[in-house]
Design a protein around this motif. Structure first.
Motif, short mmCIF file in Angstrom:
data_model
loop_
_atom_site.label_atom_id
_atom_site.label_comp_id
_atom_site.label_asym_id
_atom_site.label_seq_id
_atom_site.Cartn_x
_atom_site.Cartn_y
_atom_site.Cartn_z
N THR A 212 0.84 -1.20 0.00
CA THR A 212 0.00 0.00 0.00
C THR A 212 0.87 1.24 0.00
O THR A 212 1.85 1.33 0.76
CB THR A 212 -0.91 0.02 1.26
OG1 THR A 212 -1.63 -1.21 1.34
CG2 THR A 212 -1.89 1.18 1.20
N ASP A 213 0.53 2.22 -0.86
CA ASP A 213 1.30 3.47 -0.88
C ASP A 213 0.72 4.47 0.13
O ASP A 213 -0.28 4.20 0.80
CB ASP A 213 1.39 4.04 -2.29
CG ASP A 213 0.07 4.57 -2.83
OD1 ASP A 213 -0.87 4.82 -2.05
OD2 ASP A 213 -0.02 4.74 -4.07
N ALA A 214 1.38 5.61 0.25
CA ALA A 214 1.01 6.59 1.26
C ALA A 214 -0.37 7.19 1.02
O ALA A 214 -0.99 7.74 1.94
CB ALA A 214 2.06 7.70 1.31
N ASP A 215 -0.90 7.08 -0.22
CA ASP A 215 -2.23 7.58 -0.53
C ASP A 215 -3.31 6.52 -0.33
O ASP A 215 -4.48 6.77 -0.62
CB ASP A 215 -2.28 8.10 -1.97
CG ASP A 215 -1.41 9.33 -2.16
OD1 ASP A 215 -1.33 10.14 -1.23
OD2 ASP A 215 -0.81 9.45 -3.25
N GLY A 216 -2.91 5.32 0.10
CA GLY A 216 -3.88 4.25 0.34
C GLY A 216 -4.16 3.37 -0.84
O GLY A 216 -5.04 2.51 -0.78
N ASN A 217 -3.44 3.58 -1.94
CA ASN A 217 -3.62 2.71 -3.10
C ASN A 217 -2.94 1.37 -2.81
O ASN A 217 -1.76 1.33 -2.45
CB ASN A 217 -3.00 3.36 -4.34
CG ASN A 217 -3.61 4.71 -4.63
OD1 ASN A 217 -4.81 4.83 -4.80
ND2 ASN A 217 -2.76 5.75 -4.68
N THR B 109 8.27 6.78 -3.85
CA THR B 109 6.98 6.61 -3.20
C THR B 109 7.15 5.79 -1.93
O THR B 109 7.93 4.84 -1.88
CB THR B 109 5.99 5.89 -4.15
OG1 THR B 109 5.85 6.68 -5.34
CG2 THR B 109 4.63 5.68 -3.50
#
Length: 232
Positions: free
Chosen positions: A153-158, A188
């Protein structure tokens, strides 16, 4: 009884660590004096006095209930000196005086753990991680796929959800390698989570998993070329 007088049987494996040990004779017996000794492969011994509450005798049968469960996935042998058990006339059972007559191995009931020296690659809090890197988890014992997803999961929640049984995951002994279906984004922040049971040891004991967003984090390297500012 020499044919099936020992339970667990000699050379048994997958013995429940909480099992009682049972000896069956061809006539009624009683306690003599001395110890029944349970020894592991490292020489650590549990000495159980035959007259203690841990030993019960009913007719031909002697039942030994160790004071605590034995260790998981461990080799044991049992020895008994002559005279520790006697028949009702006081004739001494010759005993078991070697380390080979009564051996058994307890079942593996312990969950796999991360290798303490290098369990996660890239390491937690790494930066400049190549966006095309595989993720590698190393355990303290051989493992297999259970069911469920490894989630990046990336920092934007993707989130990228990777089924542990898919071709993107390979397992070789103690090592799980995750090859994301596409390279991660450049520069990222990512975290990885894994639910309990997604990975198991060969006995089916579930790895507890990584259930938070802080245990395994990393940042991919900046691989993007600079561009002209289009606003100015």
């Amino acid at each position: 009884d020499t044919s099936n007088g020992l339970s667990p049987a000699d050379n048994s494996d997958d013995v429940a660590a909480g099992s009682n040990l049972v000896i069956t004779f061809d006539e009624p017996v009683k306690a003599g004096s001395g110890n029944i000794i349970i020894t592991d492969a490292d020489g650590n011994a549990i000495e159980i006095d035959v007259t203690s509450d841990a030993v019960s005798i009913d007719g031909n049968t002697v039942t030994i209930n160790p004071p605590a469960d034995l260790e998981s996935f461990t080799d044991y042998n049992v020895t008994i000196a002559s005279g520790v058990i006697q028949d009702l006339e006081g004739n001494a059972y010759a005993g078991i005086n070697d380390a080979t007559t009564w051996n058994f191995t307890t079942a593996d009931t312990e969950a796999p753990q991360l290798d303490t020296s290098n369990g996660l690659s890239p390491a937690d809090n790494s930066d400049d991680v190549a966006a095309g890197s595989n993720l590698v988890i190393t355990f303290d014992e051989p493992v297999k796929a259970g069911s469920g997803n490894i989630i990046i999961t990336d920092a934007d929640g993707n989130a990228i959800e990777i089924d542990v049984t898919s071709d993107a995951v390979s397992i070789d002994g103690n090592t799980v390698t995750i090859n994301p279906p596409a390279d991660l984004e450049s520069f990222t922040d990512y975290n990885v989570t894994i639910a309990s049971g997604v990975i198991q040891d060969l006995e089916g004991n579930a790895y507890a998993g990584i259930n938070d967003a802080t245990t395994w984090n990393f940042t991919t390297a900046d691989t993007e070329a600079p561009q002209l500012d289009t606003s100015n």
